[in-house]
Design an enzyme around this catalytic site. Sequence first.
Site, PDB file in Angstrom:
ATOM      1  N   HIS A   1      45.478 104.870 -60.386  1.00 19.03           N
ATOM      2  CA  HIS A   1      45.396 106.284 -60.764  1.00 19.03           C
ATOM      3  C   HIS A   1      45.547 106.893 -59.165  1.00 19.03           C
ATOM      4  O   HIS A   1      46.311 107.781 -58.860  1.00 19.03           O
ATOM      5  CB  HIS A   1      44.358 106.774 -61.410  1.00 19.03           C
ATOM      6  CG  HIS A   1      44.311 108.238 -61.600  1.00 19.03           C
ATOM      7  ND1 HIS A   1      44.189 109.009 -62.802  1.00 19.03           N
ATOM      8  CD2 HIS A   1      43.684 109.228 -60.507  1.00 19.03           C
ATOM      9  CE1 HIS A   1      44.040 110.221 -62.708  1.00 19.03           C
ATOM     10  NE2 HIS A   1      43.621 110.197 -61.123  1.00 19.03           N
ATOM     11  N   GLU A   2      44.606 106.323 -58.406  1.00 20.69           N
ATOM     12  CA  GLU A   2      44.415 107.080 -56.995  1.00 20.69           C
ATOM     13  C   GLU A   2      45.899 106.921 -56.299  1.00 20.69           C
ATOM     14  O   GLU A   2      46.314 107.555 -55.448  1.00 20.69           O
ATOM     15  CB  GLU A   2      43.422 106.617 -56.400  1.00 20.69           C
ATOM     16  CG  GLU A   2      41.945 106.963 -56.922  1.00 20.69           C
ATOM     17  CD  GLU A   2      41.970 108.636 -57.148  1.00 20.69           C
ATOM     18  OE1 GLU A   2      42.573 109.330 -56.305  1.00 20.69           O
ATOM     19  OE2 GLU A   2      41.209 108.741 -58.001  1.00 20.69           O
TER      20      GLU A   2
ATOM     21  N   ASP B   1      42.240 116.282 -63.341  1.00 20.69           N
ATOM     22  CA  ASP B   1      43.616 116.685 -62.745  1.00 20.69           C
ATOM     23  C   ASP B   1      44.448 117.612 -63.880  1.00 20.69           C
ATOM     24  O   ASP B   1      45.210 118.451 -63.490  1.00 20.69           O
ATOM     25  CB  ASP B   1      44.345 115.309 -62.903  1.00 20.69           C
ATOM     26  CG  ASP B   1      43.802 114.080 -61.874  1.00 20.69           C
ATOM     27  OD1 ASP B   1      43.144 114.927 -60.874  1.00 20.69           O
ATOM     28  OD2 ASP B   1      43.795 113.229 -61.674  1.00 20.69           O
TER      29      ASP B   1
ATOM     30  N   THR C   1      18.150 109.398 -44.749  1.00 18.96           N
ATOM     31  CA  THR C   1      17.059 109.413 -44.310  1.00 18.96           C
ATOM     32  C   THR C   1      17.155 108.819 -42.957  1.00 18.96           C
ATOM     33  O   THR C   1      16.732 109.056 -41.782  1.00 18.96           O
ATOM     34  CB  THR C   1      15.946 109.040 -45.221  1.00 18.96           C
ATOM     35  OG1 THR C   1      15.948 109.854 -46.251  1.00 18.96           O
ATOM     36  CG2 THR C   1      14.333 109.477 -44.378  1.00 18.96           C
TER      37      THR C   1
HETATM   38  P1  ADP Z   1      18.599 107.996 -48.722  1.00 18.39           P
HETATM   39  O1  ADP Z   1      17.697 108.952 -47.688  1.00 18.39           O
HETATM   40  O2  ADP Z   1      20.079 108.364 -48.675  1.00 18.39           O
HETATM   41  O3  ADP Z   1      18.122 108.274 -50.305  1.00 18.39           O
HETATM   42  P2  ADP Z   1      17.588 105.816 -47.081  1.00 18.39           P
HETATM   43  O4  ADP Z   1      17.874 106.375 -45.657  1.00 18.39           O
HETATM   44  O5  ADP Z   1      16.131 106.071 -47.595  1.00 18.39           O
HETATM   45  O6  ADP Z   1      18.374 106.512 -48.109  1.00 18.39           O
HETATM   46  O7  ADP Z   1      17.891 104.482 -47.571  1.00 18.39           O
HETATM   47  C1  ADP Z   1      17.028 103.414 -47.720  1.00 18.39           C
HETATM   48  C2  ADP Z   1      17.045 102.294 -47.041  1.00 18.39           C
HETATM   49  O8  ADP Z   1      18.404 101.531 -47.277  1.00 18.39           O
HETATM   50  C3  ADP Z   1      16.920 102.388 -45.467  1.00 18.39           C
HETATM   51  O9  ADP Z   1      15.778 102.253 -44.924  1.00 18.39           O
HETATM   52  C4  ADP Z   1      17.938 101.063 -45.074  1.00 18.39           C
HETATM   53  O10 ADP Z   1      17.205 100.038 -45.030  1.00 18.39           O
HETATM   54  C5  ADP Z   1      18.768 100.804 -46.232  1.00 18.39           C
HETATM   55  N1  ADP Z   1      20.300 101.645 -45.743  1.00 18.39           N
HETATM   56  C6  ADP Z   1      20.776 102.629 -46.638  1.00 18.39           C
HETATM   57  N2  ADP Z   1      22.052 102.789 -45.748  1.00 18.39           N
HETATM   58  C7  ADP Z   1      22.180 101.805 -44.768  1.00 18.39           C
HETATM   59  C8  ADP Z   1      23.224 101.811 -44.025  1.00 18.39           C
HETATM   60  N3  ADP Z   1      24.158 102.543 -43.761  1.00 18.39           N
HETATM   61  N4  ADP Z   1      23.014 100.967 -43.040  1.00 18.39           N
HETATM   62  C9  ADP Z   1      21.997 100.153 -43.080  1.00 18.39           C
HETATM   63  N5  ADP Z   1      21.096 100.199 -43.843  1.00 18.39           N
HETATM   64  C10 ADP Z   1      21.104 101.206 -44.644  1.00 18.39           C
HETATM   65 ZN    ZN Z   2      43.144 112.103 -60.483  1.00 19.42          ZN
HETATM   66 MG    MG Z   3      16.042 109.660 -48.435  1.00 17.58          MG
END
Ligand code: ADP
Ligand code: ZN
Ligand code: MG
Length: 606
Positions: free
Chosen positions: A418-419, A495, A202
């Site tokens: 493994h990897e 695998d 998001t």
């Molecule tokens: P998703 O939509 O994948 O479930 P969100 O975008 O809602 O996750 O993430 C929730 C919160 O987590 C964000 O608002 C942010 O504060 C934090 N967050 C998640 N990923 C990151 C990132 N890569 N860098 C900085 N903050 C992050």
């Molecule tokens: Zn494997």
């Molecule tokens: Mg989300």
Amino acid sequence: MRSLWIVLVLVLGSALLLQVVVASESRIPYARFRSLAESGELAEVEIRDGVYIGRTAPGLSASAPRSYRTGRIEPTEKDLLADLDGRGIPYTRVADERGLLPYLWLALPLAALVAMVHLVSRRATAAGNVSSAATAFGKNKARLYEERGATATFRDVAGSAEAKAELGEIVDFLKAPERYEKLGGRMPRGVLLVGPPGTGKTLLARAIAGEASVPFFSACGSEFVEMFVGVGAARVRDLFSQAREKGTCLVFIDELDAVGKARGIGGSVGGHDEREQTLNQLLTEMDGFDARTAMIVLAATNRPEILDPALLRAGRFDRRVHVDRPDLAERREILAVHGRKVVLDADVDLDAVAAQTAGLVGADLANIVNEAALLAARRRAAAVRQSDMEAAIERGIAGIERRGRRLGAREKLVVAYHEVGHALTATLLPTQDPVRKVSIVPRGAGALGYTMQQPREDRYLWSRQEILDRLVVLLGGRAAEAEAVGDLSTGAQDDLLNATELARRMVRELGMGQGVGLSALEPRRPLSFLGESRGAPSPGAGRECSDATAREIDAEVARILADAEARARAMIHERRATLERIAARLYEVETLSGDEIRAMMTSGEA
Ligand code: ADP
Ligand code: ZN
Ligand code: MG
């Protein structure tokens, strides 16, 4: 539309009346009722099934309740009656004939509600797709779509370098669509962000909107799933018609799986009809906008496997961007982004925090920083200390362990061996595609780690030697576990399935087995098996063969697999020291690029 209002007023009105009727009657304890009877405040008493109701004399006091009610207590009823007799208060026993009125008060709002539901859904279905009433419902949320807090930029998103690079292209396109058009290029129309919850999907979408500075329409899949048939579809249509008016814009649908579930999976409140209609509308809209408008539909999901295949077809969400769980370096970056928002003491060591939070996602890390700040505030401290961080990590990790996706130290080491086993064999065998990346950050359901190879070119023909080498790579993971740990784990199941499938196809379909002969025993299938063949064993629909032949096939498949396993073990055994070194490094940093692996291999051999 007007009938809806009438119904609404009716519901509210009758609820209000019910309130008034109940309020003018005061419920009191039995003892109080008796003292009221004794003191002569009651003018008459009614004895009903389970209650006494005492009415006061009119005009006693304007504010006093007009009647009192209390639960009936039969053993002492005689005494109460004696009191009433003594005071000359008339009492009557009323057989259980409460009258219809109370029921009516209860029934009215219910009836009105049922009428409303009926009205809306019938109208909606009758009009084929969408009725005026449903559209009106749909429009209510229209304002939600545009620019909902689109304030993020790529700077707010730490890590996810690959996802950012891919999405950067889209930003470029939205900024200057003419440039692409001049070259005759066509940008993807639908882009699907795929990744576990909390990995920042998001957030990335909001960042794109912020970066591209174009109108951004956002909606959540669950907003389209309503009780009433047709409402969801109307909302989808409304969203897209708003977007079309803008020309260049970005439409974001979060949690696409709420609408995009494959038809025929599970039931939701509104039943299948509603969701199907919504989904169909979405499909129609995706096909409908003309190729020249610079409009991109972005969607996010953490369950791509349940999406309706129609959504993923070419021209719809045909491009996928993976947003994976962060590795060590990425966690460090995420912590830095969130650490900037709070006051950190000099003793805070974000590297140490990152090292202790394997398996956690961005949302968890943001939470940890926030939790640490709250703990510091509770101490009335001026800054967050490392001890606050440690306390917050413990809480965060407890949550993760409950969700069961954290690897223990030992498991992590086994996965690393493994990897590296896959990566070593793939690098040593010249027929195999070069390794691009190795990771022990769990990805998706089931996979504890992964080794990614970079195909050198599109392939349509494979030689027998290439396939045999491929088997060695597939079994390399197991071989490395056996070598370094001295035991096997269940992690190699996939695998083994893939390897068995491949070996069987060699023998049954390709005439590449020895001593089984040339007759192909399976119907034609496309030869894409050197990519990820998803482990389904050969269907039993193959051509009939004699028991003797079946035995020969089994023996030949077993021989091929045993050969490959022996080669894998020998290769790994010879490079035990390299395996240890690279696995230790991988254990520490969680992802290694192909170049890093190749560099470590040559430096070890020198
Ligand atoms: P998703 O939509 O994948 O479930 P969100 O975008 O809602 O996750 O993430 C929730 C919160 O987590 C964000 O608002 C942010 O504060 C934090 N967050 C998640 N990923 C990151 C990132 N890569 N860098 C900085 N903050 C992050
Ligand atoms: Zn494997
Ligand atoms: Mg989300």
